[in-house]
Design a protein around this motif. Structure first.
Motif, PDB file in Angstrom:
ATOM      1  N   VAL A   1       0.839  -1.201   0.000  1.00 25.36           N
ATOM      2  CA  VAL A   1       0.000   0.000   0.000  1.00 25.36           C
ATOM      3  C   VAL A   1       0.874   1.251   0.000  1.00 25.36           C
ATOM      4  N   ASP A   2       1.920   1.228   0.820  1.00 31.27           N
ATOM      5  CA  ASP A   2       2.837   2.371   0.852  1.00 31.27           C
ATOM      6  C   ASP A   2       3.474   2.607  -0.516  1.00 31.27           C
ATOM      7  N   GLN A   3       3.935   1.536  -1.146  1.00 37.35           N
ATOM      8  CA  GLN A   3       4.553   1.658  -2.465  1.00 37.35           C
ATOM      9  C   GLN A   3       3.554   2.154  -3.503  1.00 37.35           C
ATOM     10  N   ALA A   4       2.306   1.650  -3.435  1.00 36.30           N
ATOM     11  CA  ALA A   4       1.279   2.071  -4.389  1.00 36.30           C
ATOM     12  C   ALA A   4       0.961   3.555  -4.218  1.00 36.30           C
ATOM     13  N   ASN A   5       0.874   4.012  -2.994  1.00 41.02           N
ATOM     14  CA  ASN A   5       0.611   5.435  -2.751  1.00 41.02           C
ATOM     15  C   ASN A   5       1.751   6.300  -3.263  1.00 41.02           C
ATOM     16  N   LYS A   6       2.978   5.845  -3.089  1.00 42.76           N
ATOM     17  CA  LYS A   6       4.142   6.601  -3.562  1.00 42.76           C
ATOM     18  C   LYS A   6       4.126   6.695  -5.090  1.00 42.76           C
ATOM     19  N   VAL A   7       3.821   5.580  -5.757  1.00 41.27           N
ATOM     20  CA  VAL A   7       3.755   5.578  -7.221  1.00 41.27           C
ATOM     21  C   VAL A   7       2.622   6.482  -7.691  1.00 41.27           C
ATOM     22  N   LYS A   8       1.489   6.466  -6.993  1.00 44.70           N
ATOM     23  CA  LYS A   8       0.357   7.310  -7.354  1.00 44.70           C
ATOM     24  C   LYS A   8       0.729   8.786  -7.257  1.00 44.70           C
ATOM     25  N   GLU A   9       1.423   9.136  -6.180  1.00 42.07           N
ATOM     26  CA  GLU A   9       1.859  10.528  -6.025  1.00 42.07           C
ATOM     27  C   GLU A   9       2.842  10.926  -7.117  1.00 42.07           C
ATOM     28  N   ASP A  10       3.763  10.014  -7.459  1.00 40.15           N
ATOM     29  CA  ASP A  10       4.719  10.307  -8.525  1.00 40.15           C
ATOM     30  C   ASP A  10       4.010  10.525  -9.858  1.00 40.15           C
ATOM     31  N   ILE A  11       3.026   9.709 -10.143  1.00 40.10           N
ATOM     32  CA  ILE A  11       2.281   9.842 -11.399  1.00 40.10           C
ATOM     33  C   ILE A  11       1.501  11.154 -11.403  1.00 40.10           C
ATOM     34  N   GLU A  12       0.910  11.523 -10.270  1.00 38.95           N
ATOM     35  CA  GLU A  12       0.165  12.779 -10.197  1.00 38.95           C
ATOM     36  C   GLU A  12       1.095  13.962 -10.367  1.00 38.95           C
ATOM     37  N   ASP A  13       2.321  13.845  -9.813  1.00 39.22           N
ATOM     38  CA  ASP A  13       3.285  14.934  -9.982  1.00 39.22           C
ATOM     39  C   ASP A  13       3.688  15.090 -11.442  1.00 39.22           C
ATOM     40  N   ILE A  14       3.850  13.985 -12.145  1.00 44.07           N
ATOM     41  CA  ILE A  14       4.267  14.028 -13.539  1.00 44.07           C
ATOM     42  C   ILE A  14       3.125  14.519 -14.429  1.00 44.07           C
ATOM     43  N   THR A  15       1.924  14.003 -14.216  1.00 37.87           N
ATOM     44  CA  THR A  15       0.802  14.352 -15.092  1.00 37.87           C
ATOM     45  C   THR A  15       0.109  15.636 -14.669  1.00 37.87           C
ATOM     46  N   GLY A  16       0.410  16.147 -13.478  1.00 41.13           N
ATOM     47  CA  GLY A  16      -0.234  17.368 -13.011  1.00 41.13           C
ATOM     48  C   GLY A  16      -0.073  18.534 -13.969  1.00 41.13           C
ATOM     49  N   PRO A  17       1.168  18.887 -14.384  1.00 40.27           N
ATOM     50  CA  PRO A  17       1.344  20.016 -15.299  1.00 40.27           C
ATOM     51  C   PRO A  17       0.722  19.752 -16.667  1.00 40.27           C
TER      52      PRO A  17
END
Length: 123
Positions: free
Chosen positions: A102-118
């Motif tokens: 779960v921790d790893q999945a949340n970290k990957v989700k945040e990374d994807i949101e950071d990349i796709t945010g802009p």
């Protein structure tokens, strides 16, 4: 009788009759009967030898049943202890693995949101 019904028995007898012929079937039946009688006699001999050995050693059926009962209770106790420990270890390992996942999945989700945010904002 060995889980074989009447119809199945008739079918087997028909196949045997077809394979070996009517002249060989009575001969085969006698041979099988003698073999079964010998097997029964051998089994009875073994039982009597075991009974004699038990009587010579001073053991009777009651003491043997008490002994086997004690052995079975000890075996069951060890099984319960092992299973309890195993279940606890499996539950602990599962919770550790799920927590890490779960921790790893949340970290990957945040990374994807950071990349796709802009990218999403530019639309």
């Amino acid at each position: 009788m060995f889980g074989i019904g009447g119809g199945e028995l008739v079918f087997i007898m028909f196949i045997v009759l077809m394979l070996f012929g009517s002249d060989k079937v009575p001969e085969m039946a006698r041979t099988m009967g003698k073999a079964m009688a010998q097997l029964k006699n051998a089994t009875n001999d073994i039982k009597s030898e075991i009974q004699k050995g038990v009587e010579v050693n001073g053991l009777d059926a009651k003491s043997l049943s008490n002994l086997t009962g004690d052995i079975n209770s000890q075996i069951n106790k060890v099984k319960e202890d092992l299973m309890g420990d195993t279940v606890a270890q499996v539950n602990k390992a599962t919770s550790n693995l799920l927590g890490d996942s779960v921790d790893q999945a949340n970290k990957v989700k945040e990374d994807i949101e950071d990349i796709t945010g802009p990218v999403k904002r530019q639309r």
